[in-house]
Each structure stands twice: as structure tokens, then as C-alpha cells.
Design a protein around this motif. Structure first.
Motif: not given
Length: 352
Positions: A66, A68, A111
Motif C-alpha cells: 500500500s 505510495k 501487486n
């Protein structure tokens, strides 16, 4: 690890002993970026890999998935602030990735995070799990490290054991192939479910109109729904496609010559048949195939179920027209087919 290139590729270490995960104080050994901008989690065990190393590493990969771009730059800058003198994270990343500006690239896409395990020995349950992960599209590697003493020096032998360098491309290719096949199978299943739903609604409407030929037909997962014509091997069909709906007479007897004979006989009455039908039909003798087809279609966006009421209405109306246009000509040909046990005329013609 001071020399990440020992793992066989260029990696940029962006943090060591990283513990910046929300709601947990767990820490991974090494966090890096590869030349494609994907995060690489490296877990380094001094001796045995341990029973839980894969689970532990997968947690770290999940945590990192997750992150960024701005967070990755911040993590790297904090690492540089501790380990170097005034280096700039954004500038280093641009140099490593061979880009002019970080706005020109995506970091940590999707992913596609990677996992590398380094240990002196790997338990069987660990290697089996890693192989299973690779088979399911996870980019994972195992490196065996063996230290040797040479006088006062310590030498390290680091070898990739899973996947072996020789098998890496093959295993990645097979994983990609299986992923593609699963995607196709998923698409096929969704389409089959959609067709079954469409035919369920279509059959309800046909029965409400007392269209007898579909009285005992069940919904299908196929894009067609056929009914008998009274002539063996010949059927009326409703067709449901992404771009159109179609009604057709499909001639599919066991012998190609019989299908061509029926087609030619019907085509002699083309004008009368099309007048009864009320529109021009598409006549396909299909000389290179065993079957022949006579059809009429209309464009629809069939995969949008908001269009289904119009499609079903069109199919019902035009099936009645098709049945009316062909039932009598087929009934006249049927005795001849039965009495002769089929018509075997190679060129599709006969003489009276």
C-alpha cells in the motif's frame, strides 16, 4: 547487506530494519527497489530459514503493497539522512531509474511487490511454499549463503536456488500462462452465467406468448438456443451475442450433401420465403463446411442487460416470422428425405 548486486541484479536499498508499518512494530531486514520501480522485501536469516519465515515475509510484502510514491521517497530520505551526508532521495531515485523526474514513473505499481529470502539453509516447508507462491504469480526467490574463511578473510558464496537461474524464465512464463488461463476461465464463467440469465428471461417471454417450439427447452450457458423444425438435423436457433441478436435456420445433418441439397431447394423459393418473413435473409451455403445457415440479425449491445428487454422482444417477434417462413417448405422436403433415407448428392443438386 552492503552489496545488493550480489543477488544478481541492480537493487537500490531504501531502508534497513524498516519498522514503519501502521499498528505493528514488526521490522523487515531490507527494503529495496528494482530497476522497474517495484518494491523488493529482503529477509536475511543467519542460519536456518525457520518455519515461519515465509509467513513473516509475506506480511511485510502485504504491508508494503500500500506504500505510495511519496511515502517511498520519505522512507528513502530518512534512510539517507542516517547513512549518508546530504544526499537527496528524489535525485537518487531518478538516477537509479534513469528518468528525468519522478513524475514520469510509477513506484510500487499494483501487486507486483517482490520477495527475496536469504539463508544458510532452507527447510523443505519453506521451499515448497515459495515454489507454490511462484506458481501463483508471486515474484519470490531463495538465495543460499555459505561463508568461507580464507586466511583472515571471510568469503561469501551466494547462490540462487529457487527458482534456479536456468528455470527462472520458464517458471515465470508458466505462472503468467496459468494466470492468463484463470483470467480467461473467469471471463468464460461470467459470460456463461450471463447467457443463462438472458435465456431464462427469453424463455419466460416465449412461453408467455405460447410459442410451442420452446415449451420444453431449458436455459443454456451457450450463445445459442435451438429448437426442432420437424426435419432431423435441422433446427431453428436464437443467437445471443455481444454485438447482435440473430434468428436462424441451421442445417446440420450428418451428411454435407444433404444440407446443401436442402439449402439449394429452399433458396429456389428465396423470394417467397423472404416475403413471408418480411425482410431480407442472409443465405450462407458454406461450401467449405458441412452445415449451412439462413439467418437474420439486428445489432445490440448484448452485454448490457438494460438492452435485454428490446433484444428479447426482437427475438420473439422474428422467431415467429422465421418459423412461419420455413415450416411449410421444410415440411414439403421432409418426406423426400425420409423416403430416401437421406439425400446423398455430392454437388447439392438433383433432378426431378
Amino acid at each position: 547487506m552492503q552489496t545488493p548486486e550480489a543477488l544478481g541484479e541492480e537493487l537500490l536499498v531504501i531502508q534497513k530494519e524498516f519498522d514503519g508499518f501502521a499498528d505493528t512494530r514488526e521490522r523487515l531486514d531490507l527494503l529495496a527497489l528494482d530497476k522497474e520501480g517495484w518494491l523488493v522485501v529482503v529477509e536475511n536469516k543467519l542460519d536456518d530459514s525457520g518455519r515461519d519465515v515465509v509467513w513473516q515475509a509475506l506480511k511485510y510484502v502485504a504491508y508494503c503493497s500500500s506504500l505510495k510514491k511519496a511515502e517511498i521517497v520519505d522512507i528513502y530520505q530518512k534512510y539517507l539522512d542516517r547513512s549518508s551526508d546530504g544526499q537527496n532521495a528524489a535525485a537518487n531515485l531518478c538516477e537509479f531509474l534513469d528518468i528525468e523526474d519522478l513524475d514520469d514513473t510509477v513506484l510500487n505499481a499494483g501487486n507486483d511487490q517482490r520477495l527475496i529470502l536469504v539463508a544458510a539453509n532452507f527447510r523443505k516447508e519453506v521451499t515448497a511454499t515459495v515454489l507454490w507462491l511462484i506458481g501463483h504469480g508471486v515474484q519470490a526467490q531463495c538465495f543460499r549463503v555459505m561463508p568461507y574463511s580464507f586466511g583472515e578473510e571471510i568469503l561469501i558464496d551466494l547462490q540462487q536456488i529457487i527458482p534456479t537461474p536456468e528455470a527462472a524464465d520458464y517458471m515465470i512464463g508458466m505462472a503468467a500462462k496459468e494466470s492468463e488461463e484463470k483470467s480467461v476461465q473467469g471471463t468464460q464463467k461470467r459470460r456463461q452465467e450471463m447467457r443463462r440469465a438472458f435465456w431464462t428471461r427469453t424463455l419466460e417471454e416465449l412461453r408467455s406468448r405460447n410459442i410451442a417450439r420452446y415449451a420444453n427447452i431449458s436455459p443454456s450457458k451457450d450463445h445459442w438456443l435451438s429448437s426442432a423444425t420437424g426435419v432431423s438435423g435441422c433446427g431453428f436457433s436464437l443467437i445471443f451475442l455481444k454485438s447482435e441478436a440473430r434468428v436462424e435456420l441451421y442445417l446440420a445433418r450428418a451428411e454435407a450433401s444433404e444440407n446443401k441439397w436442402i439449402f439449394d431447394r429452399l433458396e429456389r423459393e428465396r423470394q417467397e420465403i423472404e416475403e413471408r418473413f418480411g425482410a431480407e435473409l442472409k443465405w450462407q451455403r458454406l461450401d467449405d463446411k458441412k452445415a449451412s445457415r439462413i439467418s437474420h440479425s439486428h445489432p445490440f449491445d448484448g452485454f448490457d442487460d438494460e438492452n435485454w428487454p428490446d433484444m428479447i422482444e426482437w427475438l420473439c417477434q422474428h422467431f415467429v416470422k422465421l418459423e412461419d417462413a420455413f415450416s411449410e417448405p421444410l415440411a414439403r422436403l421432409n418426406p423426400r428425405l425420409r423416403s430416401q433415407g437421406g439425400v446423398s448428392l455430392g454437388n447439392g443438386s438433383d433432378s426431378r
